[in-house]
Design a protein around this motif. Structure first.
Motif, mmCIF file in Angstrom:
data_model
loop_
_atom_site.group_PDB
_atom_site.id
_atom_site.type_symbol
_atom_site.label_atom_id
_atom_site.label_comp_id
_atom_site.label_asym_id
_atom_site.label_seq_id
_atom_site.Cartn_x
_atom_site.Cartn_y
_atom_site.Cartn_z
ATOM 1 N N ALA A 42 13.771 11.209 -0.331
ATOM 2 C CA ALA A 42 12.319 11.178 -0.134
ATOM 3 C C ALA A 42 11.894 9.723 0.080
ATOM 4 C CB ALA A 42 11.621 11.775 -1.347
ATOM 5 N N PRO A 43 10.928 9.466 0.879
ATOM 6 C CA PRO A 43 10.052 10.359 1.631
ATOM 7 C C PRO A 43 10.559 10.688 3.024
ATOM 8 C CG PRO A 43 9.239 8.144 1.887
ATOM 9 C CD PRO A 43 10.472 8.067 1.002
ATOM 10 N N TRP A 125 6.966 11.610 11.916
ATOM 11 C CA TRP A 125 6.246 12.662 11.212
ATOM 12 C C TRP A 125 5.072 13.059 12.101
ATOM 13 C CZ3 TRP A 125 8.457 8.493 8.994
ATOM 14 C CH2 TRP A 125 9.270 8.695 7.881
ATOM 15 N N GLU A 135 -1.263 11.660 4.603
ATOM 16 C CA GLU A 135 0.161 11.515 4.903
ATOM 17 C C GLU A 135 0.557 10.049 5.014
ATOM 18 O OE1 GLU A 135 2.764 13.794 5.050
ATOM 19 O OE2 GLU A 135 1.192 14.889 4.012
ATOM 20 N N ARG A 138 0.882 8.789 1.527
ATOM 21 C CA ARG A 138 2.094 9.337 0.897
ATOM 22 C C ARG A 138 3.327 8.560 1.353
ATOM 23 N NH1 ARG A 138 6.235 12.499 2.013
ATOM 24 N NH2 ARG A 138 5.568 12.922 4.144
ATOM 25 N N LEU A 139 3.431 8.325 2.661
ATOM 26 C CA LEU A 139 4.586 7.590 3.196
ATOM 27 C C LEU A 139 4.569 6.129 2.751
ATOM 28 C CD1 LEU A 139 4.769 9.096 6.770
ATOM 29 C CD2 LEU A 139 6.476 9.315 4.961
ATOM 30 N N GLY A 142 5.640 5.978 -0.831
ATOM 31 C CA GLY A 142 7.065 6.277 -0.963
ATOM 32 C C GLY A 142 7.945 5.135 -0.481
#
Length: 154
Positions: A42-43, A125, A135, A138-139, A142
């Protein structure tokens, strides 16, 4: 345009699958493959696909309802995008560790900085426009857990 430049050591966190490495050696047109993505940590494991190319000619996909977030793993390229609504042009140097957004509905292209340079190898993505901020965060979070990043204004 959102851009974060992470240290190029980020590529050490990613094991590029053998199938992708073989594709890199014979690339003649932009190539997309999902080979081995689900096995990445992840991510990275939620990426839609690997993207490989030496250059991308100017192109657009009108009516495209989503945007793309890219992480350059191996790159020494320049990215250009013309925003119709703002009547502006964005130029961006893309190197290993660059996280950036591409809007496929806008005219965009990518070229090598050096004619004998690297083949671009990155992760992509594809996200809805309404989910872009979530998003992106989030990335960014991460990736920041793996290596420091520097936000770039483009």
């Amino acid at each position: 345009m959102e851009v974060i430049r992470f240290d190029s050591s980020i590529r050490d966190s990613i094991q590029i699958p053998r199938g992708v490495q073989l594709l890199e050696q014979e690339i003649s047109a932009p190539t997309f493959t999902c080979d081995g993505i689900c096995e990445l940590p992840a991510p990275f494991d939620l990426a839609q696909d690997w993207v490989l190319f030496t250059q991308q000619w100017p192109h657009r996909e009108p009516g495209h309802g989503s945007v793309e977030i890219h992480l350059a793993i191996y790159a020494d390229h320049s990215f250009e995008m013309v925003c119709d609504k703002k009547r502006s042009n964005t130029s961006l140097g893309i190197f290993s560790g660059t996280l950036y957004v591409c809007d496929p509905a806008q005219l965009c292209w990518t070229r090598q900085n050096n004619p004998y340079g690297l083949t671009y190898v990155g992760l992509r993505w594809v996200v809805s426009r309404s989910d872009l901020a979530k998003e992106w965060q989030r990335l960014a979070d991460g990736l920041s857990a793996l290596t420091p990043g520097i936000p770039i204004t483009a």
